[in-house]
Enzyme design. Structure first.
Site, short mmCIF file in Angstrom:
data_model
loop_
_atom_site.label_atom_id
_atom_site.label_comp_id
_atom_site.label_asym_id
_atom_site.label_seq_id
_atom_site.Cartn_x
_atom_site.Cartn_y
_atom_site.Cartn_z
N LYS A 1 0.84 -1.20 0.00
CA LYS A 1 0.00 0.00 0.00
C LYS A 1 0.88 1.26 0.00
O LYS A 1 0.69 2.17 -0.79
CB LYS A 1 -0.90 -0.03 1.23
N GLU B 1 -3.87 -6.02 15.43
CA GLU B 1 -3.33 -4.75 14.92
C GLU B 1 -4.40 -3.66 15.03
O GLU B 1 -4.09 -2.48 15.17
CB GLU B 1 -2.85 -4.89 13.46
N GLY C 1 -4.47 -1.60 5.53
CA GLY C 1 -3.74 -2.77 5.04
C GLY C 1 -4.41 -4.09 5.41
O GLY C 1 -4.57 -4.98 4.58
N ARG C 2 -4.84 -4.20 6.66
CA ARG C 2 -5.44 -5.47 7.12
C ARG C 2 -6.87 -5.66 6.64
O ARG C 2 -7.51 -6.65 6.95
CB ARG C 2 -5.32 -5.59 8.63
N HIS D 1 -5.00 -32.44 20.06
CA HIS D 1 -3.91 -33.27 20.56
C HIS D 1 -2.73 -32.41 20.99
O HIS D 1 -1.60 -32.89 21.06
CB HIS D 1 -3.51 -34.28 19.48
N LYS E 1 9.30 0.05 12.94
CA LYS E 1 9.89 0.26 11.61
C LYS E 1 10.98 1.33 11.69
O LYS E 1 12.06 1.18 11.14
CB LYS E 1 8.82 0.72 10.61
N GLU F 1 10.72 -4.75 3.93
CA GLU F 1 10.75 -6.16 3.55
C GLU F 1 10.35 -6.35 2.08
O GLU F 1 10.97 -7.08 1.32
CB GLU F 1 9.77 -6.98 4.41
O1 LIG Z 1 1.24 -2.64 2.32
P1 LIG Z 1 2.40 -2.02 3.01
O2 LIG Z 1 2.37 -0.53 2.96
O3 LIG Z 1 3.70 -2.55 2.46
O4 LIG Z 1 2.33 -2.37 4.53
C1 LIG Z 1 2.37 -3.69 4.98
C2 LIG Z 1 1.83 -3.85 6.37
O5 LIG Z 1 2.56 -3.08 7.29
C3 LIG Z 1 1.71 -2.65 8.35
O6 LIG Z 1 1.57 -1.29 8.32
C4 LIG Z 1 2.29 -2.96 9.65
O7 LIG Z 1 2.87 -4.21 9.70
C5 LIG Z 1 0.38 -3.36 8.08
O8 LIG Z 1 -0.70 -2.70 8.59
C6 LIG Z 1 0.41 -3.43 6.59
O9 LIG Z 1 -0.54 -4.32 6.13
#
Ligand SMILES: O=P(O)(O)OC[C@H]1O[C@](O)(CO)[C@@H](O)[C@@H]1O
Length: 545
Positions: A204, A351, A265-266, A382, A510, A210
């Site tokens: 987003k 979150e 995002g979520r 189990h 971050k 990452e």
């Molecule tokens: O889609 P982006 O901007 O790479 O963010 C990834 C994720 O990082 C977060 O901001 C935090 O982990 C989430 O809410 C989001 O889904």
């Protein structure tokens, strides 16, 4: 003290919970309990009769919801009010599944038009890839999709594609890379052919470390395998709300699928972030997923509180967290395809509701979001179910199961169902000392030993659970199920008066992570941080312990 905890209703709920008998007794007293405490909506049946509630508890919980202006808050979300007050953003994931004829105005634009345009762009692309018309740099059709993204840009697509495995196109395979640990991408790329691999980069913000790092490594891999810079457009597409940054990064403008800052995002799997899902299951099935969620949206927006599935589930969660000191909530999916759902709901809920101040910044004096965890049944039986049955913590559980299996085979599904229902029954009724003792009556053990073992076999019971059933796991029922949990999360946040749509805690991690990265690569050892952080960085820099 906050207004919430000093309110009369809060006190009344406290009194009610202390005076309720064991659930066994509640069932014995009321043979209509299932009929009165279950409902079917949007292809889902919720049985909430195995909860520590009677009619009074429920009515008090709905009064609490009224006191918190829940109905107004629901309308505010659907209408596009900027309810994410710290980021001044509307929260409109519901617009992503609204029919094309709907009009939702945000800052003077009907955003449904933009949503529909993006869906059309997705449909065109999905058709080309699925039909084999989209060709890689050597003229071969695509066989493998590698989705790169993290958090909400990963879990939704991953868990939904996993859940809808029976609907996958036969020609395509899908792989997900989220972690910045190189092992993840290296392992995924092993065995893939660059000529037939398509990377979908989902971010987003287009600023997540990452995802950017993994995308650069994927590009390097692609070039090393024989692709050229000009071929990248045939093998890399991006989904982002930051189109400018994606273009700057080198993404072909035609290959960028937009999303918007009014989608968290979520909550984003319904947007173009769901592109990997659509590529695998086809656009008609993706639209069926949206339709299932829309059905739940309509229900949530219009049903009276007492007959509103997300409201009921949200209020029960408030009950356990705030009045029974439950610190966690377990999601148990009795369906192998739904094995990833607990992880998805974990991000969704934790979150969103892991917050300590109200919307106006006052410290809360009540628990907010519980720890969400879980796994697939019957495996958990189990492993960790022992703690659910006999541990000291109260852990409310959701059992989720489709009545029909995609893989009917002998007695498997009957056994699965019997385990699911048997667990909810055992949690509710437990086993008394007398029952345990009488089970041992015919053994040759000495009385003293019988009494000791009986003590260990006692299960208090009275452990709450919801059971959610659906006819079959389809794109539509899955859409409704996920939207149900989104709205359940919203309901809790509304009662607690918190902002369920920001995540400042994650942001701090971050920022500090980037600072540490600079120190790892600096010319000299770290010495400005705390002793532990300095030492860890310097050990890492030295390459050994
Ligand atoms: O889609 P982006 O901007 O790479 O963010 C990834 C994720 O990082 C977060 O901001 C935090 O982990 C989430 O809410 C989001 O889904």
């Amino acid at each position: 003290m906050t207004q919430l905890t000093t309110s009369q209703i809060w006190q009344q709920i406290k009194n009610n919970t202390q005076s309720l008998p064991h659930m066994r007794e509640l069932f014995a007293q009321n043979p209509q309990r299932f009929e009165q405490m279950s409902l079917s909506e949007c292809g889902l049946m919720l049985d909430y009769s195995k909860n520590r509630v009677d009619a009074d508890t429920l009515s008090l919980l709905f009064k609490l919801a009224e006191q918190a202006n829940l109905s107004d808050k629901i309308s505010a979300m659907f209408n596009g009010n900027k309810i994410n007050n710290t980021e001044q953003r509307a929260v409109l994931h519901t617009a992503l599944r609204a029919p094309a004829t709907t009009s939702i105005n945000l800052d003077g634009n009907n955003i449904v038009d933009e949503v529909q345009q993006t869906l059309s762009k997705m449909a065109e692309f999905v058709e080309q890839v699925q039909s084999g018309a989209w060709l890689g740099y050597t003229g071969k059709s695509i066989t493998d999709i590698v989705s790169i993204g993290i958090g909400g840009s990963f879990l939704g697509p991953k868990i939904v594609t996993q859940a809808l495995r029976p609907y996958w196109s036969k020609q395509l395979n899908c792989h997900f890379v989220a972690n910045v640990d190189a092992t993840s991408i290296c392992e995924k790329l092993k065995g893939l052919n660059a000529e037939t691999t398509l990377f979908v980069m989902s971010s987003k913000s287009f600023g997540t470390q990452e995802t950017l790092t993994n995308t650069l490594s994927a590009k390097d891999w692609f070039i090393n395998q024989g692709g050229s810079q000009q071929d990248i457009a045939k093998h890399f597409v991006a989904v982002t709300s930051n189109v400018a940054k994606a273009t700057e990064f080198g993404m072909d403008a035609n290959n960028i699928f937009p999303m918007w800052d009014w989608v968290g995002g979520r909550y984003s799997l319904w947007s173009a972030i769901g592109l990997p899902i659509a590529l695998l299951i086809g656009m008609d099935n993706f639209k069926a997923l949206l339709a299932g969620a829309y059905d739940m949206d309509k229900h949530f927006a219009s049903a009276p509180l007492a007959q509103n599935m997300p409201v009921i589930m949200g209020m029960l969660s408030v009950l356990y967290g705030n009045f029974h000191n439950a610190q966690s909530h377990v999601i148990l999916t009795y369906d192998h395809y739904l094995r990833g759902l607990p992880a998805y709901f974990q991000q969704l809920d934790m979150e969103s509701n892991g917050k300590s101040v109200t919307l106006n910044g006052t410290d809360v004096d009540y628990s907010t979001g519980p720890v969400i965890w879980g796994g697939e049944g019957t495996n958990g039986q189990h492993a960790y179910h022992q703690l659910l049955h006999q541990g000291t913590a109260l852990i409310p559980a959701d059992f989720i199961m489709p009545i029909q299996s995609h893989n009917p085979l002998g007695e498997h599904h009957n056994q699965l169902a019997s385990n699911c229902f048997g667990q909810t029954q055992a949690l509710m009724q437990g086993r008394t000392y007398e029952e345990a003792l009488s089970e041992l009556a015919n053994t040759s053990l000495p009385d003293e030993q019988k009494q000791l073992i009986a003590k260990h076999k006692v299960m208090e019971g009275n452990k709450p659970s919801n059971t959610l059933l659906m006819d079959k796991l389809t794109p539509t029922t899955l859409g409704a199920l996920i939207a149900l949990y989104e709205h359940r999360t919203f309901v809790q946040g509304a009662i607690w008066d918190i902002n369920s749509f920001d995540q400042w805690g994650v942001e701090l991690g971050k920022v500090l992570g980037n600072d540490v990265l600079e120190r790892i690569g600096a010319a000299s050892d770290a010495n400005e941080l705390d002793a532990s952080s300095n030492a860890l960085i310097n050990l890492f820099r030295s390459g050994k312990i």
